[in-house]
Design an enzyme around this catalytic site. Sequence first.
Site, PDB file in Angstrom:
ATOM      1  N   PRO A   1      -0.280   0.672  -1.169  1.00 44.07           N
ATOM      2  CG  PRO A   1       0.363  -0.935   0.413  1.00 44.07           C
ATOM      3  CD  PRO A   1      -0.626  -0.683  -0.683  1.00 44.07           C
ATOM      4  CG  MET A   2       3.014   2.460  -4.071  1.00 44.44           C
ATOM      5  SD  MET A   2       2.693   3.199  -5.703  1.00 44.44           S
ATOM      6  CE  MET A   2       1.232   4.204  -5.338  1.00 44.44           C
TER       7      MET A   2
ATOM      8  CB  CYS B   1       8.365  -4.593   0.008  1.00 47.91           C
ATOM      9  SG  CYS B   1       9.580  -3.359  -0.554  1.00 47.91           S
TER      10      CYS B   1
ATOM     11  CE  LYS C   1       0.134  -4.368  -3.006  1.00 46.74           C
ATOM     12  NZ  LYS C   1       1.462  -4.654  -3.614  1.00 46.74           N
TER      13      LYS C   1
ATOM     14  CG  ASN D   1      -1.074  -4.353  -7.015  1.00 46.33           C
ATOM     15  OD1 ASN D   1       0.012  -4.543  -6.476  1.00 46.33           O
ATOM     16  ND2 ASN D   1      -1.346  -3.231  -7.624  1.00 46.33           N
TER      17      ASN D   1
ATOM     18  CG  ASP E   1       1.628  -4.422 -15.321  1.00 46.31           C
ATOM     19  OD1 ASP E   1       2.373  -3.746 -14.579  1.00 46.31           O
ATOM     20  OD2 ASP E   1       2.030  -5.371 -16.022  1.00 46.31           O
TER      21      ASP E   1
ATOM     22  N   GLY F   1      -1.450   1.026  -8.203  1.00 45.37           N
ATOM     23  CA  GLY F   1      -0.265   1.564  -7.560  1.00 45.37           C
ATOM     24  C   GLY F   1       0.444   2.567  -8.430  1.00 45.37           C
ATOM     25  NE  ARG F   2       4.984  -0.300 -10.600  1.00 52.95           N
ATOM     26  CZ  ARG F   2       5.374  -0.839 -11.749  1.00 52.95           C
ATOM     27  NH1 ARG F   2       6.376  -0.289 -12.433  1.00 52.95           N
ATOM     28  NH2 ARG F   2       4.774  -1.904 -12.239  1.00 52.95           N
TER      29      ARG F   2
END
Length: 337
Positions: free
Chosen positions: A17-18, A101, A140, A203, A205, A227-228
Amino acid sequence: MKIGNIELKNTPLFLAPMEDVTYQSFRWMCKKFGADVMYTEFVSSEALVRNIEKTKQKMHLFDFDRPVGIQIYGHNIDSMVRAAQVAEESDPDFIDINFGCPMKKIVRHGAGAAMLKDLSKMQQMTAEIVKAVKVPVTAKTRLGWTANNQPIMEVAERLQDAGIQALAIHGRTREQLYTGEADWTLIGEVKNNPRIKIPIIGNGDINSGEKAKALLDATSVDALMIGRGAIGRPWLFREVRHFLDTGVIFPQPIVEEVVDVLKEQLKMNLEWRNDERVGILMMRRHFAKYFPGLPNFRELKIKLLRAETNDEVHRILEQIVEEYGNYQLDFTTASLK
């Protein structure tokens, strides 16, 4: 692995989730390329309690999303419980609690990763949410607050005791934000703790199939979360799945293929938002990531990032194809920042 009654085969791949990223069009592209589990953007519990329409829109789910979780964040237990009940009305497959976050605007109010400084409250909040909803609850989080304060093992045990049915761990502390390398050592220790019975999702990298396989082998986690690394590269899920299944590296795309993907994502975004300018503005973070390493690309990139109409974007994309169409991109060396 299972989350409640959700059966997930092999090593499932989760889209992290972002905020301002995991909206409908991006989720669609990631699902198309093999993501197994979706999340919405994270949503504020206080905004849900106040019935803010813009926040409620983030919870609009689509058939292609399944299985999908709605992630909520906040610091007030009563508001978080009510928010979970509101989120449940959108019929997610599970509800996820954001305890990870690191952004200042979140932690300064005691939410997100700030909850790592008050594990008793974190556990109480989780237990209350679990009791308040019928769908499975997951969480998370991060390794800890600083390099000298990494209580992830205690966090995992407390959250499991509170009733969560899966835990995603980002291999950084809050202090790191997104700098340095993710440390998966403690993630592996949590997974291999005999007391931990819930699925552990790793999660941080993951930017190639080889990296994913190495981290999976080192930790034995139940699932991988990306993610990213998928921003501007939704086909990363396809690359990871292909390598996990075959041990063979999936070829990187050429520019023409990337432009086709971008056009599809943009088209869906414009249809969904029904506002040309807003739909394009939402795409700019993705535009910036789609073409790493192209020689002499700076001028076209600036034009793309400044474009404000669909016609303008398409003219620039056609120019990119004309100049670079068969150029093979290398996303494995692209920055995750």
